[in-house]
Motif scaffolding. Structure first.
Motif, PDB file in Angstrom:
ATOM      1  N   ARG A 179      18.616   1.060  -8.396  1.00  0.00           N
ATOM      2  CA  ARG A 179      18.299  -0.284  -7.894  1.00  0.00           C
ATOM      3  C   ARG A 179      17.670  -0.223  -6.509  1.00  0.00           C
ATOM      4  O   ARG A 179      16.737  -0.976  -6.194  1.00  0.00           O
ATOM      5  CB  ARG A 179      19.567  -1.137  -7.871  1.00  0.00           C
ATOM      6  CG  ARG A 179      20.042  -1.555  -9.265  1.00  0.00           C
ATOM      7  CD  ARG A 179      21.423  -2.130  -9.221  1.00  0.00           C
ATOM      8  NE  ARG A 179      21.927  -2.440 -10.564  1.00  0.00           N
ATOM      9  CZ  ARG A 179      23.193  -2.740 -10.841  1.00  0.00           C
ATOM     10  NH1 ARG A 179      24.104  -2.716  -9.861  1.00  0.00           N
ATOM     11  NH2 ARG A 179      23.554  -3.025 -12.089  1.00  0.00           N
ATOM     12  N   GLY A 180      18.146   0.675  -5.684  1.00  0.00           N
ATOM     13  CA  GLY A 180      17.535   0.821  -4.360  1.00  0.00           C
ATOM     14  C   GLY A 180      16.095   1.312  -4.445  1.00  0.00           C
ATOM     15  O   GLY A 180      15.215   0.839  -3.722  1.00  0.00           O
ATOM     16  N   ARG A 181      15.849   2.282  -5.328  1.00  0.00           N
ATOM     17  CA  ARG A 181      14.486   2.776  -5.490  1.00  0.00           C
ATOM     18  C   ARG A 181      13.555   1.687  -5.982  1.00  0.00           C
ATOM     19  O   ARG A 181      12.424   1.528  -5.472  1.00  0.00           O
ATOM     20  CB  ARG A 181      14.486   3.954  -6.479  1.00  0.00           C
ATOM     21  CG  ARG A 181      13.142   4.659  -6.606  1.00  0.00           C
ATOM     22  CD  ARG A 181      13.165   5.638  -7.755  1.00  0.00           C
ATOM     23  NE  ARG A 181      13.285   4.978  -9.031  1.00  0.00           N
ATOM     24  CZ  ARG A 181      12.258   4.405  -9.674  1.00  0.00           C
ATOM     25  NH1 ARG A 181      11.033   4.417  -9.150  1.00  0.00           N
ATOM     26  NH2 ARG A 181      12.447   3.792 -10.833  1.00  0.00           N
ATOM     27  N   ALA A 187       9.100  -3.837  -2.663  1.00  0.00           N
ATOM     28  CA  ALA A 187       8.789  -4.289  -1.300  1.00  0.00           C
ATOM     29  C   ALA A 187       7.430  -3.739  -0.859  1.00  0.00           C
ATOM     30  O   ALA A 187       6.625  -4.461  -0.242  1.00  0.00           O
ATOM     31  CB  ALA A 187       9.892  -3.828  -0.350  1.00  0.00           C
ATOM     32  N   ARG A 188       7.138  -2.468  -1.136  1.00  0.00           N
ATOM     33  CA  ARG A 188       5.832  -1.927  -0.770  1.00  0.00           C
ATOM     34  C   ARG A 188       4.708  -2.634  -1.531  1.00  0.00           C
ATOM     35  O   ARG A 188       3.641  -2.916  -0.970  1.00  0.00           O
ATOM     36  CB  ARG A 188       5.800  -0.409  -1.079  1.00  0.00           C
ATOM     37  CG  ARG A 188       6.597   0.425  -0.108  1.00  0.00           C
ATOM     38  CD  ARG A 188       6.232   1.908  -0.240  1.00  0.00           C
ATOM     39  NE  ARG A 188       6.515   2.410  -1.575  1.00  0.00           N
ATOM     40  CZ  ARG A 188       7.685   2.952  -1.926  1.00  0.00           C
ATOM     41  NH1 ARG A 188       8.678   3.021  -1.050  1.00  0.00           N
ATOM     42  NH2 ARG A 188       7.854   3.388  -3.153  1.00  0.00           N
ATOM     43  N   ARG A 194       0.303  -9.017   0.160  1.00  0.00           N
ATOM     44  CA  ARG A 194       0.203  -9.918   1.314  1.00  0.00           C
ATOM     45  C   ARG A 194      -0.921  -9.482   2.251  1.00  0.00           C
ATOM     46  O   ARG A 194      -1.665 -10.316   2.798  1.00  0.00           O
ATOM     47  CB  ARG A 194       1.552  -9.942   2.029  1.00  0.00           C
ATOM     48  CG  ARG A 194       1.741 -11.146   2.941  1.00  0.00           C
ATOM     49  CD  ARG A 194       3.154 -11.175   3.497  1.00  0.00           C
ATOM     50  NE  ARG A 194       4.154 -11.416   2.460  1.00  0.00           N
ATOM     51  CZ  ARG A 194       5.047 -10.510   2.085  1.00  0.00           C
ATOM     52  NH1 ARG A 194       5.043  -9.312   2.653  1.00  0.00           N
ATOM     53  NH2 ARG A 194       5.927 -10.816   1.158  1.00  0.00           N
ATOM     54  N   LYS A 195      -1.071  -8.199   2.457  1.00  0.00           N
ATOM     55  CA  LYS A 195      -2.138  -7.683   3.328  1.00  0.00           C
ATOM     56  C   LYS A 195      -3.514  -8.001   2.745  1.00  0.00           C
ATOM     57  O   LYS A 195      -4.451  -8.386   3.475  1.00  0.00           O
ATOM     58  CB  LYS A 195      -1.971  -6.165   3.499  1.00  0.00           C
ATOM     59  CG  LYS A 195      -2.915  -5.542   4.488  1.00  0.00           C
ATOM     60  CD  LYS A 195      -2.599  -4.065   4.634  1.00  0.00           C
ATOM     61  CE  LYS A 195      -3.553  -3.400   5.615  1.00  0.00           C
ATOM     62  NZ  LYS A 195      -3.281  -1.954   5.756  1.00  0.00           N
ATOM     63  N   GLN A 196      -3.662  -7.869   1.445  1.00  0.00           N
ATOM     64  CA  GLN A 196      -4.932  -8.166   0.790  1.00  0.00           C
ATOM     65  C   GLN A 196      -5.254  -9.663   0.888  1.00  0.00           C
ATOM     66  O   GLN A 196      -6.405 -10.050   1.122  1.00  0.00           O
ATOM     67  CB  GLN A 196      -4.863  -7.726  -0.683  1.00  0.00           C
ATOM     68  CG  GLN A 196      -6.154  -7.892  -1.456  1.00  0.00           C
ATOM     69  CD  GLN A 196      -7.250  -6.958  -0.970  1.00  0.00           C
ATOM     70  OE1 GLN A 196      -6.963  -5.931  -0.357  1.00  0.00           O
ATOM     71  NE2 GLN A 196      -8.501  -7.333  -1.200  1.00  0.00           N
TER      72      GLN A 196
END
Length: 477
Positions: A179-181, A187-188, A194-196
């Motif tokens: 789940r953490g992975r 998130a990445r 968002r950057k695009q």
């Protein structure tokens, strides 16, 4: 297979030439060993030079023994190789005792000889492992058996099993990590989206300018040249690290890798070595039997004639036949190989007084000489058996192999003539011990009996003649 055969013949010639050059170098070394330097510093320098040269000779001979396929050459190479190893270790021990250090610095001599430090690296001879494969396999099997027996005797530890992790706990830990992975990956991904979006918004606010083809070409060229330069710099840095030994080179394909090819050639030559060795051992038995059948009769007759001549010569000197030597002493061996004759000693009566005076003087001289030798010869190297062994090997090489014509022996099989020369003395001794000695011992006993009977008959005839003479005298009276 044709190319492989040509490669094997070329390798045979290569290692044969290396062996000849190495034996010439060894002959040069034997002229300098042992040195005659009396000064410790000069002796140390001389022995250091000898040690470095012996290391080079050892490496060459080890390569020759590993790659030669001729069975008789390999035997001679191994003999001189072991002598060189012994002498090399002997000199190293002497240098250690002379300097008092376990690690000796040979840098100055290496610089004078224009050699690199890797010259002094001593590899473990490969035949130490190759010729002990069966023993090593048996030892490994024994170790595995002992380990299995030890593990079988152990009882399972109940407490250790209790301390282990349960299946539910392991599943829970795996779920948490997964789940953490997934959360980090999502998130990445959202950050890139968002950057695009922000970039597209800026482009809409400013407006899309018209691009000049020349400036675009300059930008593309600049980026490409930068990428190409960085790639070349990275490649040069990698090559430099490989060159200075800080990084291993990239593995080449097995088809063009020279190390892999060298290993294949060595494995093929090992197969040829084993085949030639088996043929050689079989030929030893067959040729020995053939020598016994073809030449045994002549050997037997020659030895019996020689022993009979010895019987006659001994009888002429001593007026009696000799006692035949026993088997424990060697039988008739001293008849064919007599011991060296010692010089006659001076009579004790004539030279006793002179010898006594000389002995007194010698005792005084020995006492003085012993004190001097303790000071001068404290570090003197004793005579080496390895030097004598190397001299014997070099003499054998010069007599047997140096001028031998092997133009017809492309496959480097065994030499039958050398086998005959080596086996004849053994066959002759076997015939002498088992057949000739028994026959000649019995023949000597018969000769002794015949002589004794002849003497008895002569005595009886003499007595009869004496009696007849007495009777004749009485009748005349």
């Amino acid at each position: 297979w044709g190319g492989a055969g040509r490669g094997v013949r070329m390798a045979n010639v290569t290692y044969d030439l290396l062996w000849r050059e190495t034996m010439r170098d060894l002959l040069d070394m034997l002229e300098l060993d042992p040195p005659t330097d009396e000064d410790e510093e000069e002796a140390f320098q001389h022995f250091s030079y000898l040690y470095i040269k012996y290391v080079q000779i050892f490496k060459n001979l080890e390569d020759c023994y590993d790659q030669h396929v001729h069975p008789q050459k390999r035997l001679d190479v191994k003999e001189v190789l072991e002598a060189v190893i012994g002498r090399m270790l002997e000199i190293k021990q002497y240098l250690t005792n002379l300097s008092g250090l376990k690690f000796i610095n040979f840098d100055d001599i290496l610089v004078d000889l224009k050699l690199i430090p890797e010259t002094l690296e001593l590899p473990v001879p490969r035949y130490f492992v190759d010729e002990r494969q069966k023993d090593l396999a048996l030892r490994e099997k024994l170790v595995q058996t002992l380990i299995a027996a030890r593990d079988a005797d152990k009882e399972p530890d109940a407490e250790a099993e209790k301390e282990g992790m349960s299946i539910d706990d392991a599943i829970r830990i795996i779920q948490v990590n997964e789940r953490g992975r997934q959360g980090n990956q999502r998130a990445r991904f959202m950050k890139e989206i968002r950057k695009q979006e922000d970039l597209e918004k800026k482009m809409r606010d400013v407006g899309q300018p018209e691009t000049d083809p020349d400036s675009a070409a300059v930008v593309i060229q600049k980026l490409f040249r930068g990428f190409k330069t960085m790639k070349q710099a990275r490649q040069m840095r990698e090559e430099e690290l490989v060159f200075i030994g800080m990084k291993e080179p990239e593995p080449k394909p097995r088809e063009i890798d020279p190390m892999h090819r060298q290993g294949e050639i060595r494995s093929r030559r090992k197969i040829v070595q084993a085949q030639n060795k088996d043929e050689y051992e079989e030929a030893l038995v067959n040729i020995r039997r053939k020598i016994y059948d073809d030449e045994g009769v002549d050997m037997r007759e020659q030895m019996m004639d020689k022993i009979r001549q010895w019987f006659v010569a001994f009888r002429e000197q001593n007026e009696s036949f000799p006692d035949y030597p026993e088997e424990d002493v060697g039988g008739s061996v001293f008849i064919f190989d007599p011991p060296p004759v010692l010089e006659e000693e001076v009579d004790e009566d004539e030279g006793g007084k002179k010898d006594a005076k000389k002995d007194d003087k010698k005792k005084d001289d020995k006492k003085k000489g012993a004190d001097e030798e303790e000071d001068e010869g404290a570090n003197e190297l004793p005579p080496s058996e390895f030097v004598l062994a190397m001299q014997s090997c070099t003499e054998k090489f010069c007599q047997v192999w140096q001028d031998r014509d092997e133009s017809q022996n492309f496959a480097q099989k065994y030499d039958a003539e050398l086998i005959r020369e080596a086996l004849r003395p053994g066959v002759r001794d076997e015939i002498r011990i088992k057949e000739v000695d028994a026959v000649m011992r019995e023949e000597l006993e018969n000769l002794k009996l015949a002589v004794e009977k002849g003497k008895k008959k002569g005595k009886k005839k003499g007595k009869k003649k004496g009696k007849k003479g007495k009777k004749g005298k009485k009748g005349k009276k």
